[in-house]
Motif scaffolding. Structure first.
Motif, PDB file in Angstrom:
ATOM      1  N   ASN A 186       0.694  -1.249   0.038  1.00 23.81           N
ATOM      2  CA  ASN A 186       0.053   0.204   0.051  1.00 23.81           C
ATOM      3  C   ASN A 186       0.831   1.277  -0.123  1.00 23.81           C
ATOM      4  O   ASN A 186       0.544   2.372  -0.431  1.00 23.81           O
ATOM      5  CB  ASN A 186      -1.045   0.004   1.231  1.00 23.81           C
ATOM      6  N   ARG A 187       2.101   1.176   0.456  1.00 18.57           N
ATOM      7  CA  ARG A 187       2.901   2.230   0.761  1.00 18.57           C
ATOM      8  C   ARG A 187       3.357   2.713  -0.816  1.00 18.57           C
ATOM      9  O   ARG A 187       3.645   3.996  -0.994  1.00 18.57           O
ATOM     10  CB  ARG A 187       4.082   1.995   1.400  1.00 18.57           C
ATOM     11  N   ALA A 188       3.288   2.070  -1.844  1.00 19.93           N
ATOM     12  CA  ALA A 188       3.591   2.388  -3.024  1.00 19.93           C
ATOM     13  C   ALA A 188       2.400   2.862  -3.923  1.00 19.93           C
ATOM     14  O   ALA A 188       2.968   3.256  -5.395  1.00 19.93           O
ATOM     15  CB  ALA A 188       4.374   1.173  -3.894  1.00 19.93           C
ATOM     16  N   ILE A 189       1.463   3.164  -3.539  1.00 21.81           N
ATOM     17  CA  ILE A 189       0.146   3.301  -4.298  1.00 21.81           C
ATOM     18  C   ILE A 189       0.328   4.605  -5.128  1.00 21.81           C
ATOM     19  O   ILE A 189       0.449   5.150  -6.181  1.00 21.81           O
ATOM     20  CB  ILE A 189      -1.042   3.593  -3.540  1.00 21.81           C
ATOM     21  N   GLY A 190       0.897   5.880  -4.157  1.00 19.80           N
ATOM     22  CA  GLY A 190       0.984   7.055  -4.552  1.00 19.80           C
ATOM     23  C   GLY A 190       2.140   7.328  -5.922  1.00 19.80           C
ATOM     24  O   GLY A 190       1.671   7.533  -6.924  1.00 19.80           O
ATOM     25  N   PRO A 191       3.378   6.645  -5.659  1.00 19.71           N
ATOM     26  CA  PRO A 191       4.308   6.713  -6.828  1.00 19.71           C
ATOM     27  C   PRO A 191       4.015   5.647  -7.873  1.00 19.71           C
ATOM     28  O   PRO A 191       4.065   6.137  -9.071  1.00 19.71           O
ATOM     29  CB  PRO A 191       5.580   6.001  -6.342  1.00 19.71           C
ATOM     30  N   VAL A 192       3.408   4.691  -7.658  1.00 21.32           N
ATOM     31  CA  VAL A 192       2.849   3.826  -8.864  1.00 21.32           C
ATOM     32  C   VAL A 192       1.835   4.400  -9.674  1.00 21.32           C
ATOM     33  O   VAL A 192       1.794   4.379 -10.792  1.00 21.32           O
ATOM     34  CB  VAL A 192       2.383   2.428  -8.256  1.00 21.32           C
ATOM     35  N   LEU A 193       0.924   5.053  -8.863  1.00 18.36           N
ATOM     36  CA  LEU A 193      -0.264   5.642  -9.650  1.00 18.36           C
ATOM     37  C   LEU A 193       0.378   7.043 -10.668  1.00 18.36           C
ATOM     38  O   LEU A 193      -0.005   6.990 -11.850  1.00 18.36           O
ATOM     39  CB  LEU A 193      -1.135   6.654  -8.575  1.00 18.36           C
ATOM     40  N   SER A 194       1.615   7.597 -10.149  1.00 19.45           N
ATOM     41  CA  SER A 194       2.318   8.590 -11.126  1.00 19.45           C
ATOM     42  C   SER A 194       2.922   7.972 -12.298  1.00 19.45           C
ATOM     43  O   SER A 194       2.829   8.287 -13.337  1.00 19.45           O
ATOM     44  CB  SER A 194       3.413   9.364 -10.269  1.00 19.45           C
ATOM     45  N   VAL A 195       3.349   6.574 -12.280  1.00 25.39           N
ATOM     46  CA  VAL A 195       3.904   5.954 -13.176  1.00 25.39           C
ATOM     47  C   VAL A 195       2.953   5.465 -14.363  1.00 25.39           C
ATOM     48  O   VAL A 195       3.144   5.502 -15.334  1.00 25.39           O
ATOM     49  CB  VAL A 195       4.711   4.616 -12.597  1.00 25.39           C
ATOM     50  N   MET A 196       1.755   5.034 -13.572  1.00 25.97           N
ATOM     51  CA  MET A 196       0.714   4.644 -14.448  1.00 25.97           C
ATOM     52  C   MET A 196       0.025   5.888 -15.496  1.00 25.97           C
ATOM     53  O   MET A 196      -0.136   5.437 -16.368  1.00 25.97           O
ATOM     54  CB  MET A 196      -0.354   4.132 -13.692  1.00 25.97           C
ATOM     55  N   TRP A 197       0.223   6.939 -14.875  1.00 29.11           N
ATOM     56  CA  TRP A 197      -0.192   8.139 -15.537  1.00 29.11           C
ATOM     57  C   TRP A 197       0.698   8.382 -16.442  1.00 29.11           C
ATOM     58  O   TRP A 197       0.404   8.949 -17.891  1.00 29.11           O
ATOM     59  CB  TRP A 197      -0.454   9.447 -14.820  1.00 29.11           C
ATOM     60  N   ILE A 198       2.151   8.069 -16.260  1.00 24.52           N
ATOM     61  CA  ILE A 198       2.867   8.243 -17.326  1.00 24.52           C
ATOM     62  C   ILE A 198       2.968   7.172 -18.386  1.00 24.52           C
ATOM     63  O   ILE A 198       2.809   7.562 -19.570  1.00 24.52           O
ATOM     64  CB  ILE A 198       4.451   8.090 -16.911  1.00 24.52           C
ATOM     65  N   LEU A 199       2.333   6.118 -18.068  1.00 31.33           N
ATOM     66  CA  LEU A 199       2.386   4.952 -19.108  1.00 31.33           C
ATOM     67  C   LEU A 199       1.135   5.340 -19.826  1.00 31.33           C
ATOM     68  O   LEU A 199       1.093   5.070 -21.176  1.00 31.33           O
ATOM     69  CB  LEU A 199       2.017   3.777 -18.373  1.00 31.33           C
ATOM     70  N   ARG A 200       0.014   6.197 -19.280  1.00 27.96           N
ATOM     71  CA  ARG A 200      -1.049   6.159 -19.999  1.00 27.96           C
ATOM     72  C   ARG A 200      -0.579   7.295 -21.122  1.00 27.96           C
ATOM     73  O   ARG A 200      -1.368   7.190 -22.150  1.00 27.96           O
ATOM     74  CB  ARG A 200      -2.282   6.604 -18.991  1.00 27.96           C
ATOM     75  N   ALA A 201      -0.033   8.331 -20.634  1.00 28.65           N
ATOM     76  CA  ALA A 201       0.375   9.157 -21.658  1.00 28.65           C
ATOM     77  C   ALA A 201       1.192   8.755 -22.954  1.00 28.65           C
ATOM     78  O   ALA A 201       0.785   9.164 -24.103  1.00 28.65           O
ATOM     79  CB  ALA A 201       1.082  10.269 -20.970  1.00 28.65           C
ATOM     80  N   LEU A 202       1.933   7.853 -22.716  1.00 29.26           N
ATOM     81  CA  LEU A 202       2.888   7.187 -23.696  1.00 29.26           C
ATOM     82  C   LEU A 202       1.916   6.349 -24.532  1.00 29.26           C
ATOM     83  O   LEU A 202       1.887   6.676 -25.856  1.00 29.26           O
ATOM     84  CB  LEU A 202       3.769   6.410 -23.047  1.00 29.26           C
ATOM     85  N   GLU A 203       0.831   5.882 -24.100  1.00 38.31           N
ATOM     86  CA  GLU A 203       0.046   5.017 -24.967  1.00 38.31           C
ATOM     87  C   GLU A 203      -0.796   5.840 -25.733  1.00 38.31           C
ATOM     88  O   GLU A 203      -1.207   5.777 -26.847  1.00 38.31           O
ATOM     89  CB  GLU A 203      -0.862   3.994 -23.926  1.00 38.31           C
ATOM     90  N   ARG A 204      -1.181   7.128 -24.983  1.00 35.13           N
ATOM     91  CA  ARG A 204      -1.842   8.216 -26.060  1.00 35.13           C
ATOM     92  C   ARG A 204      -1.134   8.786 -27.064  1.00 35.13           C
ATOM     93  O   ARG A 204      -1.705   8.996 -28.081  1.00 35.13           O
ATOM     94  CB  ARG A 204      -2.491   9.479 -24.859  1.00 35.13           C
TER      95      ARG A 204
END
Length: 242
Positions: A186-204
């Protein structure tokens, strides 16, 4: 009529030829700028370079200004020349392409903002290998789409369209992996969400590169493939059409 690299050198008006070539040149310049934006945004993340991330974020206005300039040039060509057939398709394709390039610039800014957040937090994050891999894939798609536009190359454009599905698969796999990791820590939720947003941007970015490639096929062949299954497009038929 198909468009070739020589089509727009056949006008009686030399000035009209020059205007059309300038549209293409300015589009390629804008394309090079946004491709570099994506490259530097990802590099800022991977190297922990906050200054570079800020540079990418702050340069978004330059991309927006280029879109406005090219749109204005297209409007003037439409008003003065009233182009028809392949010339009209070229102007319309440039207008559509600049809109997608502007959105790629927006995605690069999102990557830079999330990179800054991660860098400032000083947190070690998961998913950077996936970010690097997908970023290389979508940047190649973008580069190939721009090359296809410059050369009126429908075969290369179709390759780009077909690559988008592979990027979607890579993106889905990376997201599932990161979701599993968040559930385990659970401690990784914040940073991992940021990485997920980055991956979403790359997919776009990949989606917009796909759009650019579709515009090339529309430009050269007059064929709108936006709602067609890429695997069902007959390359031989595409060569004959026009």
């Amino acid at each position: 009529m198909d468009i070739t690299s020589d089509t727009h050198s056949q006008h009686i008006s030399r000035q009209f030829n020059q205007e059309l070539e300038e549209l293409k040149t300015h589009l390629m310049t804008m394309g090079g700028l946004v491709e570099n934006q994506v490259l530097e945004a990802v590099r800022a993340l991977l190297e922990g370079d906050s200054r570079l991330a800020e540079k990418v974020r702050d340069r978004d206005r330059q991309v927006n200004d280029m879109q406005l300039k090219i749109d204005d040039e297209c409007t003037r060509v439409l008003a003065r020349r009233q182009p028809a057939a392949s010339d009209l398709r070229l102007v319309l394709a440039v207008i559509r392409a600049t809109a997608d390039l502007e959105r790629i610039g927006d995605e690069a800014s999102k990557i830079a903002r999330n990179a800054l957040s991660l860098i400032e937090s000083g947190t070690t994050v998961r998913g950077l290998v996936e970010v690097r891999h997908i970023s290389e894939h979508v940047r190649k798609m973008l580069r190939d789409a721009l090359t296809a536009f410059a050369r009126f190359d429908t075969e290369l454009a179709l390759q780009v369209v077909r690559e988008d599905e592979a990027v979607d698969d890579e993106y889905g796999s990376a997201m599932r992996s990161l979701m599993t990791f968040m559930m385990e820590d659970n401690r990784a939720i914040g940073p991992v969400l940021s990485v997920m947003w980055i991956l979403r941007a790359l997919e776009r970015v990949g989606d917009h590169a796909d759009n650019l490639a579709e515009y090339v096929i529309y430009l050269v062949k007059g064929l709108d493939i936006r709602h067609m299954d890429p695997d069902q497009i007959d390359e031989d038929a595409l060569k004959r059409r026009g």
